[in-house]
Design an enzyme around this catalytic site. Sequence first.
Site, short mmCIF file in Angstrom:
data_model
loop_
_atom_site.label_atom_id
_atom_site.label_comp_id
_atom_site.label_asym_id
_atom_site.label_seq_id
_atom_site.Cartn_x
_atom_site.Cartn_y
_atom_site.Cartn_z
N TYR A 292 -24.40 -1.27 -0.15
CA TYR A 292 -24.96 -2.18 -0.91
C TYR A 292 -25.48 -3.41 -0.32
O TYR A 292 -24.43 -4.10 -0.09
CB TYR A 292 -24.56 -2.06 -2.41
N HIS A 293 -26.66 -3.91 -0.50
CA HIS A 293 -26.98 -5.26 0.02
C HIS A 293 -27.12 -6.14 -0.90
O HIS A 293 -27.93 -5.91 -2.03
CB HIS A 293 -28.52 -5.11 0.61
N GLY A 294 -26.28 -7.27 -1.17
CA GLY A 294 -26.36 -8.23 -2.03
C GLY A 294 -27.41 -9.21 -1.71
O GLY A 294 -28.29 -9.28 -0.77
#
Length: 333
Positions: free
Chosen positions: A132-134
């Site tokens: 998951y990309h913050g």
Amino acid sequence: MQDVISRKEFCTSGQIPMTDLSCLAYVLEEWIVVEYLKKYLFHVVIVSLTMSAILGFFIVPLTILFFIYLSNILLLIYQRNSEVKADPLSDVWDSARKTIASFWDIYARIWHGYELHGVENLPEGPGILVYYHGAIPVDYLYFLSRLFLWKKRLCLSVADHFVFRLPGLKLLLEVTGIMPGTREECLIALKNGHLVSISPGGVREALFSDESYQLLWGNRKGFAKVALDAKVPIIPMYTQNVREGYRMFKERRFFRQLYESTRLPFTPPYGGLPVKFRTYIGEPIPYDPNMTTEELVEKTKTAVQALISKHQTIPGSIWKALLERFDKRRKSD
């Protein structure tokens, strides 16, 4: 000067006749100056507080950017002093990588109390990490650093094309194995036994996801096709509280349209609070020749979402994430 003082004493003594115009003028002058100061001092205070708030919002993201460029400068110094001309991915660079990784790991421990769980789920050979990309992928930098320090293993990373347009980072990108990630590059990396990581949500997920931790993968299938072609497992990964540490301003139609037309991230991230970061690596999804690309995409998405559901409070809470820094109980993997 003496005349001004005597005039003030005379006017404030109460012994002045109302017809004394000079004293009346002095009183009016003093009143006007005080009102002027009151009016504009208020504005100065408001502007100062506003600038301080803005600086506070962006100081940590700017500090991270500074440290990234500092890392590149250190690599350039190492290259020049050691006269290194070897392939940036070769072991010749390991001492420099260890120095850079140690710096980021210290920063991760101090600022976010960083923890890494599930390293045993990584295969000894090649595989694709999907995460998951913050808003700012600083958690991913922490992961790369600790993985190298613990296992002396380099994980190659697929990055958005705009990253390679940033000036002054060429050597850092090469030495840390960050690549545009064409199908051919990924297959070669996997064939050579490397781990390859990718965030299918990419910049879009960074910009427009929020504390609900919604995955924004769109119709991205490339990672699944590469995994099936290379016959390697996919490993899901997620960092707890990554959206509480760094956030984007609420989506506005203008910025969404601007990104979709230019593919450039114009919305600046803010925050940088010292919340607790824990990266969780899930169980691998093994290669299955009978699985279609679409089925593998859905299975991977389900696996990443399961990590989020297990380890993340939804919606995310900044206060809870801060308090977790003081919670000594280690969460189960």
